[in-house]
Scaffold this active site. Structure first.
Site, PDB file in Angstrom:
ATOM      1  N   LYS A  87       0.466 -11.950  12.106  1.00 28.94           N
ATOM      2  CA  LYS A  87       0.772 -11.803  10.519  1.00 28.94           C
ATOM      3  C   LYS A  87       0.595 -10.397  10.447  1.00 28.94           C
ATOM      4  O   LYS A  87      -0.362  -9.731  10.570  1.00 28.94           O
ATOM      5  CB  LYS A  87       0.144 -12.707   9.633  1.00 28.94           C
ATOM      6  CG  LYS A  87       0.499 -12.225   8.260  1.00 28.94           C
ATOM      7  CD  LYS A  87       1.660 -13.041   7.952  1.00 28.94           C
ATOM      8  CE  LYS A  87       2.489 -12.727   6.736  1.00 28.94           C
ATOM      9  NZ  LYS A  87       3.534 -11.708   7.243  1.00 28.94           N
ATOM     10  N   GLN A 108      -5.409  -5.307  11.180  1.00 32.38           N
ATOM     11  CA  GLN A 108      -4.662  -6.325  10.369  1.00 32.38           C
ATOM     12  C   GLN A 108      -5.538  -7.721  10.931  1.00 32.38           C
ATOM     13  O   GLN A 108      -5.824  -8.571  10.142  1.00 32.38           O
ATOM     14  CB  GLN A 108      -3.291  -6.622  10.828  1.00 32.38           C
ATOM     15  CG  GLN A 108      -2.533  -7.463  10.057  1.00 32.38           C
ATOM     16  CD  GLN A 108      -2.029  -6.831   8.950  1.00 32.38           C
ATOM     17  OE1 GLN A 108      -1.606  -5.648   8.968  1.00 32.38           O
ATOM     18  NE2 GLN A 108      -2.067  -7.343   7.658  1.00 32.38           N
ATOM     19  N   LYS A 111      -8.717  -7.729   8.814  1.00 31.34           N
ATOM     20  CA  LYS A 111      -8.391  -7.911   7.310  1.00 31.34           C
ATOM     21  C   LYS A 111      -7.763  -9.228   7.032  1.00 31.34           C
ATOM     22  O   LYS A 111      -8.346  -9.934   6.031  1.00 31.34           O
ATOM     23  CB  LYS A 111      -7.175  -6.738   7.185  1.00 31.34           C
ATOM     24  CG  LYS A 111      -6.441  -6.982   5.708  1.00 31.34           C
ATOM     25  CD  LYS A 111      -5.140  -6.381   5.693  1.00 31.34           C
ATOM     26  CE  LYS A 111      -5.245  -4.854   6.243  1.00 31.34           C
ATOM     27  NZ  LYS A 111      -4.042  -3.804   5.769  1.00 31.34           N
ATOM     28  N   LYS A 123       1.532  -6.505  13.990  1.00 33.36           N
ATOM     29  CA  LYS A 123       1.970  -5.099  13.393  1.00 33.36           C
ATOM     30  C   LYS A 123       3.460  -4.897  14.240  1.00 33.36           C
ATOM     31  O   LYS A 123       3.146  -5.020  15.243  1.00 33.36           O
ATOM     32  CB  LYS A 123       1.193  -4.056  13.209  1.00 33.36           C
ATOM     33  CG  LYS A 123       1.499  -3.172  12.022  1.00 33.36           C
ATOM     34  CD  LYS A 123       1.151  -3.746  10.704  1.00 33.36           C
ATOM     35  CE  LYS A 123       1.524  -2.809   9.453  1.00 33.36           C
ATOM     36  NZ  LYS A 123       0.935  -3.070   8.270  1.00 33.36           N
ATOM     37  N   GLY A 162       6.912  -6.442   5.097  1.00 36.72           N
ATOM     38  CA  GLY A 162       7.172  -5.030   4.965  1.00 36.72           C
ATOM     39  C   GLY A 162       5.797  -4.030   5.153  1.00 36.72           C
ATOM     40  O   GLY A 162       4.999  -4.410   5.402  1.00 36.72           O
ATOM     41  N   ASP A 163       6.058  -2.711   5.171  1.00 37.91           N
ATOM     42  CA  ASP A 163       4.940  -1.903   5.257  1.00 37.91           C
ATOM     43  C   ASP A 163       5.816  -0.599   4.670  1.00 37.91           C
ATOM     44  O   ASP A 163       7.011  -0.465   4.120  1.00 37.91           O
ATOM     45  CB  ASP A 163       4.460  -1.712   6.518  1.00 37.91           C
ATOM     46  CG  ASP A 163       3.296  -0.765   6.596  1.00 37.91           C
ATOM     47  OD1 ASP A 163       2.206  -1.192   6.298  1.00 37.91           O
ATOM     48  OD2 ASP A 163       3.236   0.490   7.035  1.00 37.91           O
ATOM     49  N   THR A 207      -0.339  -5.787  -2.998  1.00 38.01           N
ATOM     50  CA  THR A 207      -1.429  -4.798  -2.389  1.00 38.01           C
ATOM     51  C   THR A 207      -1.981  -3.947  -3.193  1.00 38.01           C
ATOM     52  O   THR A 207      -3.188  -3.778  -3.378  1.00 38.01           O
ATOM     53  CB  THR A 207      -0.605  -4.018  -1.055  1.00 38.01           C
ATOM     54  OG1 THR A 207       0.192  -5.015  -0.440  1.00 38.01           O
ATOM     55  CG2 THR A 207      -1.449  -3.208  -0.316  1.00 38.01           C
ATOM     56  N   ASN A 238       5.403   1.508  -2.829  1.00 41.93           N
ATOM     57  CA  ASN A 238       5.039  -0.042  -3.263  1.00 41.93           C
ATOM     58  C   ASN A 238       3.753   0.069  -3.452  1.00 41.93           C
ATOM     59  O   ASN A 238       3.144  -0.458  -4.636  1.00 41.93           O
ATOM     60  CB  ASN A 238       5.340  -0.920  -2.100  1.00 41.93           C
ATOM     61  CG  ASN A 238       4.659  -2.227  -2.374  1.00 41.93           C
ATOM     62  OD1 ASN A 238       3.762  -2.572  -2.277  1.00 41.93           O
ATOM     63  ND2 ASN A 238       5.570  -3.077  -3.092  1.00 41.93           N
ATOM     64  N   SER A 375       1.174 -12.621   1.058  1.00 42.08           N
ATOM     65  CA  SER A 375       2.047 -13.109   1.934  1.00 42.08           C
ATOM     66  C   SER A 375       1.619 -14.704   2.447  1.00 42.08           C
ATOM     67  O   SER A 375       2.677 -15.480   2.592  1.00 42.08           O
ATOM     68  CB  SER A 375       2.018 -12.063   3.149  1.00 42.08           C
ATOM     69  OG  SER A 375       2.955 -11.027   3.033  1.00 42.08           O
TER      70      SER A 375
HETATM   71  P1  NDP Z   1       6.162   2.866   0.960  1.00 41.92           P
HETATM   72  O1  NDP Z   1       7.062   3.295   1.879  1.00 41.92           O
HETATM   73  O2  NDP Z   1       6.588   2.072  -0.069  1.00 41.92           O
HETATM   74  O3  NDP Z   1       5.414   4.182   0.438  1.00 41.92           O
HETATM   75  C1  NDP Z   1       4.883   4.914   0.762  1.00 41.92           C
HETATM   76  C2  NDP Z   1       4.476   6.180   0.174  1.00 41.92           C
HETATM   77  O4  NDP Z   1       3.485   7.054   1.026  1.00 41.92           O
HETATM   78  C3  NDP Z   1       5.499   7.060  -0.116  1.00 41.92           C
HETATM   79  O5  NDP Z   1       5.543   7.743  -1.438  1.00 41.92           O
HETATM   80  C4  NDP Z   1       5.553   8.101   0.900  1.00 41.92           C
HETATM   81  O6  NDP Z   1       6.040   9.420   0.607  1.00 41.92           O
HETATM   82  C5  NDP Z   1       4.168   8.453   1.150  1.00 41.92           C
HETATM   83  N1  NDP Z   1       3.820   8.785   2.566  1.00 41.92           N
HETATM   84  C6  NDP Z   1       4.139   8.194   3.715  1.00 41.92           C
HETATM   85  N2  NDP Z   1       3.903   9.195   4.900  1.00 41.92           N
HETATM   86  C7  NDP Z   1       3.338  10.261   4.258  1.00 41.92           C
HETATM   87  C8  NDP Z   1       2.907  11.185   4.710  1.00 41.92           C
HETATM   88  N3  NDP Z   1       2.835  11.478   6.225  1.00 41.92           N
HETATM   89  N4  NDP Z   1       2.393  12.157   4.069  1.00 41.92           N
HETATM   90  C9  NDP Z   1       2.342  11.999   2.603  1.00 41.92           C
HETATM   91  N5  NDP Z   1       2.744  10.827   1.917  1.00 41.92           N
HETATM   92  C10 NDP Z   1       3.426  10.031   2.953  1.00 41.92           C
HETATM   93  O7  NDP Z   1       4.805   2.086   1.651  1.00 41.92           O
HETATM   94  P2  NDP Z   1       3.791   1.198   1.220  1.00 41.92           P
HETATM   95  O8  NDP Z   1       3.389   1.842  -0.172  1.00 41.92           O
HETATM   96  O9  NDP Z   1       4.182  -0.220   1.470  1.00 41.92           O
HETATM   97  O10 NDP Z   1       2.517   1.344   2.155  1.00 41.92           O
HETATM   98  C11 NDP Z   1       1.720   2.605   2.085  1.00 41.92           C
HETATM   99  C12 NDP Z   1       0.526   2.338   2.827  1.00 41.92           C
HETATM  100  O11 NDP Z   1      -0.199   1.001   2.338  1.00 41.92           O
HETATM  101  C13 NDP Z   1       0.495   2.335   4.137  1.00 41.92           C
HETATM  102  O12 NDP Z   1      -0.872   2.880   4.891  1.00 41.92           O
HETATM  103  C14 NDP Z   1       0.761   0.711   4.496  1.00 41.92           C
HETATM  104  O13 NDP Z   1       0.338   0.593   5.880  1.00 41.92           O
HETATM  105  C15 NDP Z   1      -0.294   0.163   3.425  1.00 41.92           C
HETATM  106  N6  NDP Z   1      -0.263  -1.059   3.185  1.00 41.92           N
HETATM  107  C16 NDP Z   1       0.879  -1.814   2.726  1.00 41.92           C
HETATM  108  C17 NDP Z   1       1.055  -2.792   2.268  1.00 41.92           C
HETATM  109  C18 NDP Z   1       2.170  -3.422   1.474  1.00 41.92           C
HETATM  110  O14 NDP Z   1       2.201  -4.763   1.361  1.00 41.92           O
HETATM  111  N7  NDP Z   1       3.255  -2.775   1.536  1.00 41.92           N
HETATM  112  C19 NDP Z   1      -0.080  -3.978   2.616  1.00 41.92           C
HETATM  113  C20 NDP Z   1      -1.160  -2.998   3.280  1.00 41.92           C
HETATM  114  C21 NDP Z   1      -1.360  -1.850   3.349  1.00 41.92           C
HETATM  115  P3  NDP Z   1       7.671   9.661   1.137  1.00 41.92           P
HETATM  116  O15 NDP Z   1       8.674   8.721   0.455  1.00 41.92           O
HETATM  117  O16 NDP Z   1       7.829  11.115   0.781  1.00 41.92           O
HETATM  118  O17 NDP Z   1       7.483   9.303   2.918  1.00 41.92           O
END
Ligand code: NDP
Length: 443
Positions: A87, A108, A111, A123, A162-163, A207, A238, A375
């Site tokens: 997962k 993961q 976690k 992943k 998603g991620d 999250t 997200n 999830s």
């Molecule tokens: P999204 O794609 O929805 O958002 C990612 C955000 O982070 C965007 O604002 C993006 O900006 C920014 N970002 C990404 N890469 C960079 C970078 N190199 N430098 C600066 N900003 C950056 O992703 P999520 O919100 O889903 O995921 C965010 C984090 O949370 C990740 O580490 C993910 O692994 C983790 N996570 C997510 C989960 C989920 O349920 N979605 C669960 C657990 C952990 P830009 O648009 O400019 O790229």
């Protein structure tokens, strides 16, 4: 004692810096565990847990709107299925390569174990860059990606979500193609689905909400609360948006957030409706928030969002986004709590700065586990062909986060590291998987 294992990991996985970092971070916590449990060493548990059960790499060809053939690479790392089906999410971002997918899959495992739910760790993703792509291009890419991935996943085998770069729209296209190829309505094969086609309420928010519930437990434990606290959140995707939403609900004020182009500071408090409109509906850069908001907000491209003084920092963007220099700035400005909404956003040097300064640090594998936990709640609803109310699902999420927080503290205490959430999370997650691996034999 663990150095030989780490050396072996370096030798077997060359060039995978993020994976090395994630394994080292775990191994650094396991000294007291191997001293107390020689049976883990005898059974080769640590060496086996650091080796994925299966790694799949595949070609993803697709045709863009101009009729040009594009080529990307797809990945799925099925890391550990001791506790349940693999997962973990899918990430679409140009930086994706095997080392990132392996670090994420490795995190993961522990976690998912901490959530107490029956799920293993995995992943996946692609180096596909969704930025600037039309809906039709995103759909064609997702269809091509699933045309290979479908043969490796399933409700009882491997359940992606998603991620970064993969939200409800992408999960829809992926699920549609899976359904078409297999001719089965197998809701439990993917999570993060839309509500009308097998999704769970609260999964989108989970999250970010979960991270804030975790931070709230830290505050409660110190006789404090979010009330009146200033909070900086990085990212505006997200996790960041929903973390900000829950902070506001608990009485805190989110004064800054970011994307990869810069950050906005809004001393009046981020207007969440506007932020959602800019990032989720219009899919624009964060500067558009400051332009639309005017007055209280400004867009900044110099330095980092961590330069903004705050009481609490929630890194919610990506790995290694908060380094030593950023940590020193946060500490200097009086930040007292850092809880990771993203996976491994703080570098090891930053974590050291926090420890030395007495800043409470909550690692992602504990603090952001609410997403995958919800999830698993979505999988429960799919299995029983039921759908729960928002209030019921959120209550389950909150209880899970309270439980993870307590498990981290208890485990840290039991292994001589009181108050150390990173040690508690690493050891608590590891022991749960290690005991089950012992029971299942050498496989
Ligand atoms: P999204 O794609 O929805 O958002 C990612 C955000 O982070 C965007 O604002 C993006 O900006 C920014 N970002 C990404 N890469 C960079 C970078 N190199 N430098 C600066 N900003 C950056 O992703 P999520 O919100 O889903 O995921 C965010 C984090 O949370 C990740 O580490 C993910 O692994 C983790 N996570 C997510 C989960 C989920 O349920 N979605 C669960 C657990 C952990 P830009 O648009 O400019 O790229």
């Amino acid at each position: 004692m663990l150095q030989p294992i780490y050396d072996e990991i370096l030798g077997r996985n060359p060039g995978e810096a993020e994976f090395h970092q994630a394994t080292r971070e775990l191994l650094d916590s396991l000294g007291p565990v191997v001293a107390r449990h020689p049976e883990y060493t005898d059974a080769g548990i640590i060496r086996r847990i650091c080796e994925p059960e299966r790694q799949i790499i595949f070609r993803v060809p697709w045709v863009d709107d101009a009729g040009q053939v594009q080529l990307n690479r797809g990945f799925r790392v099925e890391f550990n299925s001791t506790l349940g089906p693999y997962k973990g999410g899918l990430r679409f971002h140009p930086s994706v390569y095997l080392g990132i997918v392996k670090f994420l899959g490795f995190e993961q495992i522990f976690k998912n174990a901490l959530t107490g739910m029956p799920i293993g760790g995995g992943k996946g993703g692609s180096d596909f860059d969704p930025k600037g792509r039309s809906d039709a291009e995103i759909m064609r890419f997702c269809q091509s990606f699933m045309t290979e991935l479908y043969r490796h996943i399933g409700e009882y085998t491997d359940v992606p979500a998603g991620d970064i770069g993969v939200g409800g729209r992408e999960i829809g296209y992926l699920f549609g193609q899976y359904k078409r190829i297999t001719n089965r309505y197998e809701s439990g094969v993917l999570t993060g689905k839309g509500i009308s086609w097998g999704g769970s309420l609260v999964r989108t928010e989970a999250t970010g909400y979960g991270t804030v519930y975790f931070a709230n437990e830290i505050l409660k434990n110190a006789g404090d609360s979010f009330d009146g606290k200033s909070v900086v959140v990085s990212g505006s995707g997200n996790v960041a948006i929903h973390a900000a939403e829950k902070v506001a609900a608990l009485g805190g004020r989110v004064i800054a957030c970011s994307d990869s182009s810069g950050y906005v500071v809004d001393e009046a408090g981020i207007d969440l409706d506007l932020l959602k409109e800019v990032k989720e509906v219009r899919r624009e850069r964060i500067s558009a928030y400051a332009e639309a908001r005017g007055g209280s907000a400004r867009f900044v491209t110099d330095g980092a969002v961590w330069d903004v003084p705050c009481d609490i920092a929630l890194p919610c963007a990506t790995q290694n986004e908060l380094d030593e220099k950023h940590a020193v700035a946060l500490v200097g400005n009086g930040c007292a709590v850092v809880a990771e909404g993203a996976n491994m956003p703080c570098t090891p040097d930053a974590v050291r700065v926090f420890a030395d300064a007495g800043v409470t640090f909550a690692p992602g594998k504990a603090a952001n586990a609410g997403g995958v936990a919800t999830s698993a709640l979505e999988m429960q609803q799919n299995a029983s062909r039921d759908s729960w109310s928002f209030a019921h699902t959120e209550e389950r999420l909150e209880q899970i986060m309270i439980g993870i927080h307590a498990r981290c503290l208890e485990t840290a205490d039991a292994y001589g590291a009181p108050g150390n959430y990173a040690a508690g999370a690493n050891i608590g997650g590891f022991i749960k998987v290690a005991d089950a691996m012992l029971a299942l034999g050498v496989i």
